[in-house]
Design an enzyme around this catalytic site. Structure first.
Site, PDB file in Angstrom:
ATOM      1  N   SER A 116       6.081   6.161   1.858  1.00 60.10           N
ATOM      2  CA  SER A 116       6.604   5.829   0.769  1.00 60.10           C
ATOM      3  C   SER A 116       5.249   3.666   0.479  1.00 60.10           C
ATOM      4  O   SER A 116       5.223   2.994   1.710  1.00 60.10           O
ATOM      5  CB  SER A 116       7.835   5.115   0.311  1.00 60.10           C
ATOM      6  OG  SER A 116       7.396   3.842  -0.420  1.00 60.10           O
ATOM      7  N   TYR A 140      15.189  -0.218   3.451  1.00 62.07           N
ATOM      8  CA  TYR A 140      14.076   0.876   2.478  1.00 62.07           C
ATOM      9  C   TYR A 140      13.043   1.672   2.913  1.00 62.07           C
ATOM     10  O   TYR A 140      12.599   2.471   3.802  1.00 62.07           O
ATOM     11  CB  TYR A 140      14.744   1.699   1.052  1.00 62.07           C
ATOM     12  CG  TYR A 140      13.271   2.296   0.526  1.00 62.07           C
ATOM     13  CD1 TYR A 140      13.832   3.854   0.693  1.00 62.07           C
ATOM     14  CD2 TYR A 140      11.861   2.232  -0.297  1.00 62.07           C
ATOM     15  CE1 TYR A 140      12.709   5.077   0.497  1.00 62.07           C
ATOM     16  CE2 TYR A 140      11.163   2.646  -0.615  1.00 62.07           C
ATOM     17  CZ  TYR A 140      11.937   4.614  -0.160  1.00 62.07           C
ATOM     18  OH  TYR A 140      11.140   5.378  -0.462  1.00 62.07           O
ATOM     19  N   LYS A 144      11.109   3.665   6.274  1.00 62.71           N
ATOM     20  CA  LYS A 144      10.160   5.083   5.985  1.00 62.71           C
ATOM     21  C   LYS A 144       9.079   4.490   6.889  1.00 62.71           C
ATOM     22  O   LYS A 144       8.869   5.289   7.443  1.00 62.71           O
ATOM     23  CB  LYS A 144       9.471   4.552   4.980  1.00 62.71           C
ATOM     24  CG  LYS A 144      10.223   5.220   3.995  1.00 62.71           C
ATOM     25  CD  LYS A 144      10.455   6.946   3.374  1.00 62.71           C
ATOM     26  CE  LYS A 144      11.354   7.452   2.143  1.00 62.71           C
ATOM     27  NZ  LYS A 144      11.130   9.125   3.271  1.00 62.71           N
TER      28      LYS A 144
END
Length: 322
Positions: A116, A140, A144
Site C-alpha cells: 500500500s 495500517y 504493510k
C-alpha cells in the site's frame, strides 16, 4: 502452476482472481468472508478460513498443488487501524507470518504481496517513488511496511521470488457484481451519501494542498488487478525475483475534485444538498500521496489504462440505488 489468492472474494481480490483466470492461471481462493462475498468467485475453488489458521493454509497449499501465492487478505481502513491497532497487527502481520511459514514449508516459489501507498506516510515530494523514505503515520501503513520487510527477509533466506506492489487509492469496478459494497473508500462513501440525498463529507480542508483537501492518486481496480496478474506471471516465468513497485497513475486528484466528478456522474451536481460538508481531519491521513509508476513500467511493461471519470462511471453502474 497453481496460485492461491488470499482475500480473493473481496472487492480487489475478486478482480485479481478474474484477471489471473483470464490470463490462464489456475486459482484457488482463501477468504474468511468477513468482507468478501462468495458470489464474486463463483466457479473458483473457495476455502473459507483465515491466514491465521496455519494448518488450514498448509493443507490448502498442499491439496491444490499451489506454487505461487497472491496475498491480499488484510484489514485496510486507516481510521480503524488508529482506533484498534492490535487487530491490525494480528490480522496483517501475524496472518502474513503464518502464510509465509506455510508457503516455505510447502515449497511455494513465487509470492505477490499486495502492499500500500500508506507506508510512505507524509512526503514533501511531488511524486513518491520506490526510493522515497517510508515513514507511515498510521498502524495500517506500518503493518504493510513490516509485511514488505518480512517477505524480503524470507526471500533472502529461502530463495522465494517476490513482488511487493504498493497500490494507491482504488476505485471503479469491472462488472456490477464485483462492485465495492464497503464504505471505507471515498467513491462508495460519497455514493452512499448521495443516494440518501445527504451531503458528502470532506475530512479537513486545511491541508497544505491547492484546495486544502487531501490529494490522492486514484487508480481503477482493473488496473490494480492487471498489475497483480502481470507480476504473478513474471514471477512464475522467473523474469523477476525481487520487485518492489508502485501501482498508480502518477496524477494527483484532490478529495474535493473527486467529489465534483462523482456529483457530475451521478447527476446530483445541481442539487444544493449535494454540496460537500467539511468536518475535522481524520487521524492518520497524509496531505498528499501521488505515485511515480516508472519502476513497474520498466520491469513489466505495465501502465494504468483508466481515467478518473471512467473509474467513477464504472463504480456508479454497479452501485445499488432506488
Amino acid at each position: 502452476m497453481g496460485w492461491l489468492v488470499t482475500g480473493g472474494a473481496g472487492y480487489i481480490g475478486a478482480h485479481v482472481v478474474a484477471a489471473m483466470r483470464a490470463a490462464g492461471q489456475d486459482v484457488v481462493v482463501l477468504d474468511d468472508l468477513s468482507t468478501g462475498c462468495e458470489k464474486r468467485v463463483a466457479g473458483v475453488p473457495l476455502v473459507v478460513g483465515s491466514t491465521l489458521d496455519r494448518e488450514l493454509v498448509g493443507r490448502t497449499l498442499h491439496e491444490h498443488a499451489v506454487r505461487g501465492v497472491v496475498h491480499l487478505a488484510a484489514k485496510k481502513a486507516v481510521e480503524e487501524s488508529v482506533r484498534d491497532p492490535l487487530t491490525y497487527y494480528r490480522e496483517n502481520v501475524e496472518g502474513l507470518r503464518c502464510l509465509l511459514e506455510a508457503a516455505v514449508s510447502e515449497g511455494v516459489d513465487s509470492f505477490v504481496f499486495s502492499s500500500s501507498a500508506a507506508l510512505y506516510g507524509e512526503s514533501d515530494v511531488e511524486q513518491v517513488d520506490e526510493n522515497t523514505v517510508c515513514r507511515p503515520i498510521n498502524p495500517y501503513g506500518r503493518t504493510k511496511l513490516i509485511g514488505e520487510q518480512m517477505v524480503a527477509d524470507v526471500a533472502s533466506a529461502t530463495g522465494l521470488r517476490y513482488a511487493s506492489l504498493r497500490y494507491f487509492n482504488v476505485a471503479g469496478c469491472a462488472t456490477p457484481e464485483l462492485a465495492d459494497r464497503g464504505v471505507s473508500n471515498l467513491v462508495p462513501m460519497v455514493f452512499q451519501r448521495l443516494v440518501q440525498q445527504q451531503s458528502p463529507v470532506i475530512f479537513g480542508d486545511d491541508y497544505p494542498t491547492h484546495d486544502g483537501t487531501c490529494v490522492r492518486d486514484f487508480i481503477h481496480v482493473q488496473d490494480i488487478a492487471s498489475a497483480h496478474a502481470v507480476a504473478a506471471a513474471a514471477l512464475a516465468e522467473g523474469c523477476i525475483t525481487d520487485l518492489v513497485a508502485n501501482i498508480g497513475r502518477g496524477e494527483g486528484v484532490s478529495v474535493r475534485e473527486m467529489i465534483a466528478v462523482i456529483r457530475e456522474v451521478t447527476g446530483t451536481a445541481g442539487e444544493e444538498w449535494s454540496e460537500p460538508t467539511v468536518l475535522d481531519r481524520r487521524p492518520g491521513d497524509p496531505p498528499r500521496v501521488v505515485a511515480s509508476a516508472e519502476v513497474i513500467e520498466r520491469a513489466l511493461g505495465w501502465r494504468a489504462s483508466f481515467a478518473v471519470r471512467e473509474m467513477v462511471e464504472s463504480a456508479w453502474a454497479g452501485w445499488p440505488r432506488p
